[in-house]
Design an enzyme around this catalytic site. Structure first.
Site, PDB file in Angstrom:
ATOM      1  N   GLU A  50     -45.378 -39.245  21.601  1.00  0.00           N
ATOM      2  CA  GLU A  50     -45.214 -38.209  22.516  1.00  0.00           C
ATOM      3  C   GLU A  50     -46.383 -37.812  23.336  1.00  0.00           C
ATOM      4  OE1 GLU A  50     -44.390 -34.431  20.930  1.00  0.00           O
ATOM      5  OE2 GLU A  50     -42.724 -34.045  22.314  1.00  0.00           O
ATOM      6  N   GLU A  70     -37.019 -27.463  15.389  1.00  0.00           N
ATOM      7  CA  GLU A  70     -36.651 -28.313  16.735  1.00  0.00           C
ATOM      8  C   GLU A  70     -38.007 -28.934  16.961  1.00  0.00           C
ATOM      9  OE1 GLU A  70     -33.758 -28.196  18.336  1.00  0.00           O
ATOM     10  OE2 GLU A  70     -33.099 -26.578  16.827  1.00  0.00           O
ATOM     11  N   CYS A 112     -40.191 -30.390  25.471  1.00  0.00           N
ATOM     12  CA  CYS A 112     -39.618 -31.182  24.371  1.00  0.00           C
ATOM     13  C   CYS A 112     -38.667 -32.266  24.778  1.00  0.00           C
ATOM     14  CB  CYS A 112     -39.102 -30.234  23.261  1.00  0.00           C
ATOM     15  SG  CYS A 112     -37.807 -29.341  23.709  1.00  0.00           S
ATOM     16  N   GLY A 141     -41.875 -26.794  17.532  1.00  0.00           N
ATOM     17  CA  GLY A 141     -43.288 -27.270  17.300  1.00  0.00           C
ATOM     18  C   GLY A 141     -43.094 -28.875  17.140  1.00  0.00           C
ATOM     19  N   SER A 142     -44.357 -29.344  16.911  1.00  0.00           N
ATOM     20  CA  SER A 142     -44.561 -30.517  16.734  1.00  0.00           C
ATOM     21  C   SER A 142     -43.856 -31.103  15.410  1.00  0.00           C
ATOM     22  CB  SER A 142     -46.135 -31.012  16.694  1.00  0.00           C
ATOM     23  OG  SER A 142     -46.601 -30.305  15.512  1.00  0.00           O
ATOM     24  N   PRO A 179     -45.370 -16.066  17.456  1.00  0.00           N
ATOM     25  CA  PRO A 179     -45.376 -16.647  18.614  1.00  0.00           C
ATOM     26  C   PRO A 179     -46.805 -17.572  18.644  1.00  0.00           C
ATOM     27  CG  PRO A 179     -45.853 -14.457  19.098  1.00  0.00           C
ATOM     28  CD  PRO A 179     -45.635 -14.613  17.588  1.00  0.00           C
ATOM     29  N   ASP A 180     -46.747 -18.647  19.421  1.00  0.00           N
ATOM     30  CA  ASP A 180     -48.105 -19.400  19.614  1.00  0.00           C
ATOM     31  C   ASP A 180     -49.336 -18.395  19.953  1.00  0.00           C
ATOM     32  OD1 ASP A 180     -49.235 -22.307  19.487  1.00  0.00           O
ATOM     33  OD2 ASP A 180     -50.367 -21.277  21.196  1.00  0.00           O
TER      34      ASP A 180
HETATM   35  P1  NAD Z   1     -47.501 -26.992  16.783  1.00  0.00           P
HETATM   36  O1  NAD Z   1     -46.681 -27.860  15.857  1.00  0.00           O
HETATM   37  O2  NAD Z   1     -48.782 -27.553  16.828  1.00  0.00           O
HETATM   38  O3  NAD Z   1     -47.275 -25.498  16.929  1.00  0.00           O
HETATM   39  C1  NAD Z   1     -46.392 -24.935  17.020  1.00  0.00           C
HETATM   40  C2  NAD Z   1     -46.048 -23.597  16.123  1.00  0.00           C
HETATM   41  O4  NAD Z   1     -46.456 -23.603  14.898  1.00  0.00           O
HETATM   42  C3  NAD Z   1     -47.334 -22.509  16.730  1.00  0.00           C
HETATM   43  O5  NAD Z   1     -46.982 -21.291  16.706  1.00  0.00           O
HETATM   44  C4  NAD Z   1     -48.549 -22.944  15.771  1.00  0.00           C
HETATM   45  O6  NAD Z   1     -49.381 -21.836  15.399  1.00  0.00           O
HETATM   46  C5  NAD Z   1     -47.495 -22.939  14.376  1.00  0.00           C
HETATM   47  N1  NAD Z   1     -47.932 -23.634  13.217  1.00  0.00           N
HETATM   48  C6  NAD Z   1     -49.106 -24.759  13.253  1.00  0.00           C
HETATM   49  N2  NAD Z   1     -49.231 -25.066  11.940  1.00  0.00           N
HETATM   50  C7  NAD Z   1     -48.400 -24.405  11.328  1.00  0.00           C
HETATM   51  C8  NAD Z   1     -48.319 -24.189   9.983  1.00  0.00           C
HETATM   52  N3  NAD Z   1     -49.014 -25.058   8.951  1.00  0.00           N
HETATM   53  N4  NAD Z   1     -47.574 -23.516   9.486  1.00  0.00           N
HETATM   54  C9  NAD Z   1     -46.730 -22.555  10.265  1.00  0.00           C
HETATM   55  N5  NAD Z   1     -46.961 -22.749  11.487  1.00  0.00           N
HETATM   56  C10 NAD Z   1     -47.673 -23.392  12.134  1.00  0.00           C
HETATM   57  O7  NAD Z   1     -46.821 -27.566  18.244  1.00  0.00           O
HETATM   58  P2  NAD Z   1     -47.443 -27.166  19.670  1.00  0.00           P
HETATM   59  O8  NAD Z   1     -48.535 -28.550  20.130  1.00  0.00           O
HETATM   60  O9  NAD Z   1     -47.817 -26.003  19.785  1.00  0.00           O
HETATM   61  O10 NAD Z   1     -46.113 -27.545  20.590  1.00  0.00           O
HETATM   62  C11 NAD Z   1     -45.701 -28.795  21.262  1.00  0.00           C
HETATM   63  C12 NAD Z   1     -44.831 -29.626  20.193  1.00  0.00           C
HETATM   64  O11 NAD Z   1     -43.445 -28.848  20.222  1.00  0.00           O
HETATM   65  C13 NAD Z   1     -44.471 -30.918  20.945  1.00  0.00           C
HETATM   66  O12 NAD Z   1     -44.454 -31.872  20.041  1.00  0.00           O
HETATM   67  C14 NAD Z   1     -42.904 -30.532  21.363  1.00  0.00           C
HETATM   68  O13 NAD Z   1     -42.165 -31.740  21.604  1.00  0.00           O
HETATM   69  C15 NAD Z   1     -42.323 -29.711  20.270  1.00  0.00           C
HETATM   70  N6  NAD Z   1     -41.273 -28.851  20.898  1.00  0.00           N
HETATM   71  C16 NAD Z   1     -40.154 -29.176  20.469  1.00  0.00           C
HETATM   72  C17 NAD Z   1     -39.128 -28.274  20.989  1.00  0.00           C
HETATM   73  C18 NAD Z   1     -37.784 -28.371  20.608  1.00  0.00           C
HETATM   74  O14 NAD Z   1     -36.739 -27.860  20.936  1.00  0.00           O
HETATM   75  N7  NAD Z   1     -37.414 -29.572  19.985  1.00  0.00           N
HETATM   76  C19 NAD Z   1     -39.299 -27.224  22.109  1.00  0.00           C
HETATM   77  C20 NAD Z   1     -40.700 -27.030  22.515  1.00  0.00           C
HETATM   78  C21 NAD Z   1     -41.606 -27.769  21.885  1.00  0.00           C
END
Ligand code: NAD
Length: 519
Positions: free
Chosen positions: A388, A256, A290, A234-235, A184-185
């Site tokens: 975004e 996603e 998202c 995530g992003s 998880p985050d």
């Molecule tokens: P993020 O990509 O920074 O982080 C998401 C997760 O990935 C976290 O648990 C983080 O620790 C992990 N992570 C980061 N770098 C990594 C790496 N190199 N290897 C493996 N894991 C890594 O995103 P965020 O800022 O936490 O979340 C917001 C983003 O998520 C927004 O862009 C949003 O649109 C997107 N999001 C998409 C959906 C969907 O269903 N499409 C749902 C929720 C959020």
């Protein structure tokens, strides 16, 4: 002890939850609640060895779990549905504590998770099969398609929907016979841990779902290096990095990712209902969703009326960083999120945009609270025009023709969600022309998001793969076809020459085509 904004979770309970994380090293991380900025939990950080141990334990559990009957898995999923609803108050507290969202938005997560358990509980056999498939020769060739679990799924989830984003994917993965190693985050691990306890009570084996904690940039690579499949939310930037690592190992992944989701308001739309729908579409979870709407294209005939009604409604919006059910919007999750919103608003104003409503941070409500904000006259050069924001910020644009609105809606690298408001027959014609994985008519996102049978995911740079529905389960399986040949080999009976056999086969094929002409 976190006793903030009407929410109390005892230190003993927090310690019980964090003890479920597989972490043996000395490093810890303190999480804070966005409701007040107060400390919540001291979370142990997993080492690389902890991640390897998590995979080892998950593999043992998965082998046994893959042999359990679908009936037992269904029972566990349906029991979990009941336990989630029964324990909803604690889950709501934890979601609010970790994310800062309004209680009613936290309830969306509880509901979404319970419904996911029920959906897969009810449909597991139908989706997983095995299914009979027509073989090469009628009667003589019998084919069955099986769906074998991938093995151990690496699940990486964000902070914005700490309950829902973990479970909607993770439950599908275990329902299909996999184990999960979940990261998880770092900001929001408690909610996922509470639900894992409920999973144990529902009958899922103890080691089936492992939780590790730490920065994705540190332990992410070890997860990808050991998983049989990666499920990431995530992003888009992180998603691309993960896809590259998965491709090196030739393992599959579902991603996603982000969005810049458009809404089109057609001529003839009921302005009052559309404004009410906009509140939910753009400001649920303070826009940190998202599928949240960030661009709104309104037909010029009703643009002024819609803009003024939206501004008036926002003046009456009730905010709250507490457990009050009536709050219509909670706070942003972190100083980083607040900085992004402030940057996008200031940059748009610098480029000539005007503020219709909001526009200010409100530390009097919560440390990182930002008012729901509506802009107009946003030029293409402004950051928030294409990037975004992931916060409570929407831009309004008038349009003349529906074709123009569709082109504008599609003028983005993203394709996650879209919304169309107006007379249903007209809106239905517009919806399939929008390049987005989900399109909601007279709703922002909830019609598709809340329907667990409806696949959900991104086109273009919003991702690959789909969650929810049969697709959401089948991505965690390997399709396996098992064919049984009876009486005559596929290459023909040995007593017939190849020439005769191919002649007979050709006549047979022609006859079959005629017999099945209408099919
Ligand atoms: P993020 O990509 O920074 O982080 C998401 C997760 O990935 C976290 O648990 C983080 O620790 C992990 N992570 C980061 N770098 C990594 C790496 N190199 N290897 C493996 N894991 C890594 O995103 P965020 O800022 O936490 O979340 C917001 C983003 O998520 C927004 O862009 C949003 O649109 C997107 N999001 C998409 C959906 C969907 O269903 N499409 C749902 C929720 C959020």
């Amino acid at each position: 002890m976190p006793d903030v904004a009407q929410i109390t979770v005892s230190p003993a309970r927090i310690a019980e939850l964090t003890a479920l994380i597989r972490a043996t090293g000395p490093e810890t991380r303190t999480t804070v609640t966005p409701l007040t900025g107060a400390d919540v939990a001291t979370v142990p950080v997993s080492t690389e060895q902890d991640v390897l141990d998590a995979f080892a334990a998950a593999r043992v559990a998965q082998r046994a779990w893959a042999r359990t009957s679908l009936r037992r898995r269904k029972r566990a999923l349906l029991k979990l549905h009941d336990l989630i609803l029964k324990n909803r108050e604690e889950l709501l507290d934890l979601v609010q504590l970790e994310s800062g969202k309004a209680r009613s938005h936290a309830f969306d997560e509880v509901l979404h998770t319970a419904l996911t358990g029920r959906y897969y509980g009810r449909r597991l056999s139908r989706i997983l099969g095995p299914h009979r498939i027509a073989g090469a020769y009628p009667v003589l060739t019998g084919i069955r398609q099986y769906h074998q679990p991938k093995g151990v799924v690496g699940l990486i989830t964000p902070w914005n929907y700490p309950l829902s984003m973990a479970l909607v994917d993770g439950l599908a993965a275990v329902a299909a016979g996999n184990a999960v190693v979940h990261k998880p985050d770092s900001q929001a691990p408690l909610t996922a841990l509470a639900i894992i306890q409920l999973m144990h009570r529902a009958g899922f084996p103890k080691d089936l779902w492992q939780v590790v904690s730490g920065a994705g940039s540190v332990i992410g690579s070890t997860i990808i290096a050991n998983a049989d499949y990666i499920c990431f939310t995530g992003s888009t930037a992180t998603g691309k990095r993960i896809a590259a690592q998965c491709s090196e190992r030739l393992i599959g992944c579902s991603l996603e990712l982000g969005g810049k989701n458009p809404m089109i308001v057609l001529p003839g739309a009921d302005v009052e209902k559309t404004v009410e729908g906009t509140i939910n579409a753009a400001f649920s979870s303070a826009g940190q969703l998202c599928v949240s709407i960030e661009r709104i294209y309104v037909h010029e005939s009703i643009y002024d009326q819609y803009r003024d009604a939206l501004a008036e409604r926002l003046e009456r919006l009730s905010y709250g960083a507490n457990a009050d059910w009536e709050a219509e919007m909670g706070t942003l999750v972190s100083p980083a999120q607040l900085a992004t919103i402030e940057k996008h608003v200031a940059d748009a104003i610098d480029h000539g945009a005007t503020v219709v409503s909001g526009g200010r941070a409100r530390p009097d409500i919560a440390p990182w609270f930002h008012e729901p904000t509506v802009l107009e006259n946003v030029p293409e050069s402004a950051l928030c025009s294409a990037e975004e924001t992931f916060g409570p910020l929407v831009s309004l644009y008038p349009y003349r023709g529906v074709g123009e609105a569709i082109a504008l809606a599609n003028s983005t690298i993203y394709g996650l969600n879209a919304s169309v408001w107006g007379p249903v027959r007209r809106a239905r014609k517009v919806a399939p022309k929008i390049q987005a994985g989900t399109v909601n008519v007279n709703e922002g996102f909830a019609a598709t998001f809340g329907s667990i049978g409806a696949p959900m995911g991104g086109m273009k740079q919003s991702g690959t793969g789909r969650r929810q529905g049969a697709e959401g389960l089948l991505r965690f399986t390997e399709s396996q076809s098992i064919g049984v040949q009876r009486l005559v080999p596929v290459g023909g009976p040995p007593q017939l020459s190849k020439r005769t056999f191919t002649a007979v086969l050709t006549v047979g094929l022609v006859l079959m085509r005629r017999l099945t002409r209408k099919a």
